[in-house]
Structures are given as C-alpha cells and as structure tokens.
Design a protein around this motif. Structure first.
Motif, PDB file in Angstrom:
ATOM      1  N   ARG A 178     -18.453 -23.975  63.347  1.00  0.00           N
ATOM      2  CA  ARG A 178     -19.014 -22.690  62.939  1.00  0.00           C
ATOM      3  C   ARG A 178     -18.610 -21.591  63.906  1.00  0.00           C
ATOM      4  N   ARG A 179     -18.715 -21.881  65.199  1.00  0.00           N
ATOM      5  CA  ARG A 179     -18.399 -20.866  66.214  1.00  0.00           C
ATOM      6  C   ARG A 179     -16.907 -20.561  66.278  1.00  0.00           C
ATOM      7  N   ALA A 180     -16.081 -21.517  65.830  1.00  0.00           N
ATOM      8  CA  ALA A 180     -14.631 -21.297  65.791  1.00  0.00           C
ATOM      9  C   ALA A 180     -14.182 -20.649  64.487  1.00  0.00           C
ATOM     10  N   GLY A 181     -15.086 -20.564  63.505  1.00  0.00           N
ATOM     11  CA  GLY A 181     -14.714 -20.032  62.204  1.00  0.00           C
ATOM     12  C   GLY A 181     -13.832 -20.975  61.413  1.00  0.00           C
ATOM     13  N   VAL A 182     -14.061 -22.283  61.606  1.00  0.00           N
ATOM     14  CA  VAL A 182     -13.234 -23.325  60.994  1.00  0.00           C
ATOM     15  C   VAL A 182     -14.063 -24.101  59.976  1.00  0.00           C
ATOM     16  N   ARG A 183     -13.454 -24.453  58.870  1.00  0.00           N
ATOM     17  CA  ARG A 183     -14.135 -25.292  57.882  1.00  0.00           C
ATOM     18  C   ARG A 183     -14.456 -26.657  58.478  1.00  0.00           C
ATOM     19  N   MET A 184     -15.537 -27.276  57.988  1.00  0.00           N
ATOM     20  CA  MET A 184     -16.012 -28.501  58.634  1.00  0.00           C
ATOM     21  C   MET A 184     -16.451 -29.537  57.611  1.00  0.00           C
ATOM     22  N   ILE A 185     -15.961 -30.758  57.781  1.00  0.00           N
ATOM     23  CA  ILE A 185     -16.433 -31.910  57.007  1.00  0.00           C
ATOM     24  C   ILE A 185     -17.083 -32.882  57.975  1.00  0.00           C
TER      25      ILE A 185
END
Length: 223
Positions: A178-185
């Motif tokens: 979230r803090r990197a602005g990256v999608r997450m699974i």
C-alpha cells in the motif's frame, strides 16, 4: 492500470517455511541471555517482522542492548546451518515459479530475512535461477512496512509501481505494498486470517501460490 511485468515475493510463509529454524534460533538467543524460551505460536506471529521487533516481544522492548545481543546470537545460531536445514519450500511454489517464469514475468524477492540466507535456501532447492533480484535485511535502511526495499527492487528491474505486483502473507506485506503504491495479492499460507488480509487492503487473497498464475491470466485487468 498497466499489465503486470514484475512480481515481487515475500519469503517466509509465502515461498518457504523456516518457522522451525526461526523458533530454534530465537529460543537459543533467549536462553543464552537467561530468558525462558518463547512460545512457538508467539514466535510464528512475529515472522515477517524485524528481529528487533520480534525480540522486543519477548524481552523489554526498551532494552536495545539486550535486543541487539539477542539478534547477534540468533544469527550465530542460524549460521551454523540450523536455519537452512529447518527450512522447506511450500507446496506448489516451484511449479508456480516455473509457470510465471515461462510466461515472461520478471520475479524477485523482498524480505526482512537476510539476503544471504534466502540465497542459500534457493540454491539448496535449485530455485535461484527464477529470480532477478533479492532484497533482504542487509540491503535497506528501513525494513517493511517501509516501502524502501520494494521500491528498490522495482527500480532495479527498471519497472514502476504501476506494472508491479507484491505477493505476501502478512498484514506487514499488505501495508508495504500500500505504501509503495503497488498492487498486492495475499496468500493464506501464513498465520494471518484471510479476512484480515482482505480488510487490510489486499487486492486478492488466494489459498497458496498455485492459484497465482491462473488468477493473473483471468483477472489481471481487474487488479
């Protein structure tokens, strides 16, 4: 959102289970310092956090001297080979990495574990060739959930946040993405409840890594 080009993975409970090695190493350090051994389940809940935070759970968190001594003892014990021999790759990981690699995703690892330990484990299980970058404890100034390591890996791969994906098992991993602005699974192969992972903001939660290639094939546009 752009198509995913690089996939970064957490290590413990995402690709491998080294919990028995971590428990043994923590309890070796605690007992050397005169403390009672920690409850194994309490140790498992701290996997993915820094060693400083983990030992702060079992000794006075304000006693930074003792925490650093425990950390040194942990690493001394782990370096005898105890960590490596008590670590195994999770079911389905090898076949999933092979599938992703053959479909031209670029793969990497971002973990609070030492890079050297990760590299030794990957070599032991003949998985090292799948990964183009490994960012471990010794490669960053700030550990997860600070996004430094994740952003450093993405930069090394010449990507950006919009075409990257992070895969992990913990609330720390969700917060890092979230803090990197990256999608997450998120994978539910760790000790965190899947509903907690969803509530924290994971884009998807899957039972284990075997579901990842199919999910990307069907739902990547929805990530």
């Amino acid at each position: 959102m752009k198509k995913v080009h690089q996939i970064l993975f957490d290590f413990d409970y995402t690709l491998a289970d080294s919990s028995e090695g971590i428990i043994a190493s923590i309890n070796y350090a605690l007992q050397k310092k005169g403390y009672s051994p920690a409850d194994p389940d309490a140790v498992r809940k701290m996997i993915g956090h820094s060693l400083e935070d983990a030992f702060g759970r079992f000794v006075d968190p304000a006693d930074t001297v003792t925490i650093q001594e425990c950390k040194r003892l942990f690493m001394d014990f782990a370096d005898t080979g105890e960590m490596l021999k008590r670590t195994f790759i999770l079911d389905g990981v090898e076949e999933s990495l092979k599938n992703l690699y053959e479909n031209f995703y670029t793969l990497g690892i971002v973990s609070t574990k030492r890079r050297s330990t990760i590299e030794e484990t990957l070599t032991r299980f003949e998985l090292e060739d799948y990964f183009d970058v490994i960012i471990g404890y010794e490669d960053v100034h700030q550990l997860k959930p600070d996004p430094e390591g994740l952003l450093k890996a993405i930069d090394y791969l010449a990507g950006d946040a919009s075409d990257s994906l992070y895969v992990g098992d913990s609330l720390v991993d969700v917060e890092t993405a979230r803090r990197a602005g990256v999608r997450m699974i998120a994978v539910s192969t760790g000790v965190t409840d899947p509903e907690q992972l969803r509530s924290a903001g994971a884009d998807h939660v899957i039972a284990d890594l075997r579901a990842l290639p199919g999910l990307l094939n069907v739902n990547e546009s929805a990530l």
